[in-house]
Design an enzyme around this catalytic site. Structure first.
Site: not given
Ligand code: 5GP
Ligand code: ZN
Length: 113
Positions: A4, A7, A30, A46, A86, A97, A99, A101
């Protein structure tokens, strides 16, 4: 070894521009920013997506949301920001994984989708 991307970033196998780190959470810029300031906040463990949040792992979500205002401030965001996650194919999740934003530093579009 976990295959991943995030990870690997947590483990230091792939470099990132860190903006915050503690024992449970990592935040980093990002690689393809969509605003003047665009960073991602991830749990170090994870979790695939919002769909995988459950009673056993959901504490990390409130931890992340308690951190977001202070990380936003530390990255120079002054006038508000947007938090997006998302989930799944229709949500255009490209990294599986969990996240969040965080986008800010300029006026964002009114459009959400
Ligand atoms: P998603 O599309 O899954 O919601 O968001 C994944 C985000 O990860 C994208 O905004 C993309 O630019 C970012 N990203 C993909 N690969 C890397 C990388 O290697 N390093 C960093 N810092 N961000 C990445
Ligand atoms: Zn992962």
């Amino acid at each position: 070894m976990c295959d991943c991307l995030f990870c690997k970033i947590v483990n230091g196998d792939i470099p990132s521009a860190k903006v915050y780190e503690d024992e449970k959470v990592l935040a980093f810029k990002d690689i393809n920013p969509q605003a003047s300031v665009h960073f991602l906040v991830i749990p170090k463990t994870h979790i695939e997506s919002v769909d995988a949040i459950n009673e056993d792992n959901s504490d990390i979500v409130s931890h992340i949301f308690r951190l977001i205002p202070q990380i936003a401030k530390s990255t120079g965001i002054k006038n508000g920001y947007r938090v997006i996650t998302n989930c799944g194919p229709d949500g255009c999740q490209s990294v599986k994984h969990l996240h969040f934003h965080v986008l800010g530093g300029n006026q964002l579009s009114e459009k959400m989708a």
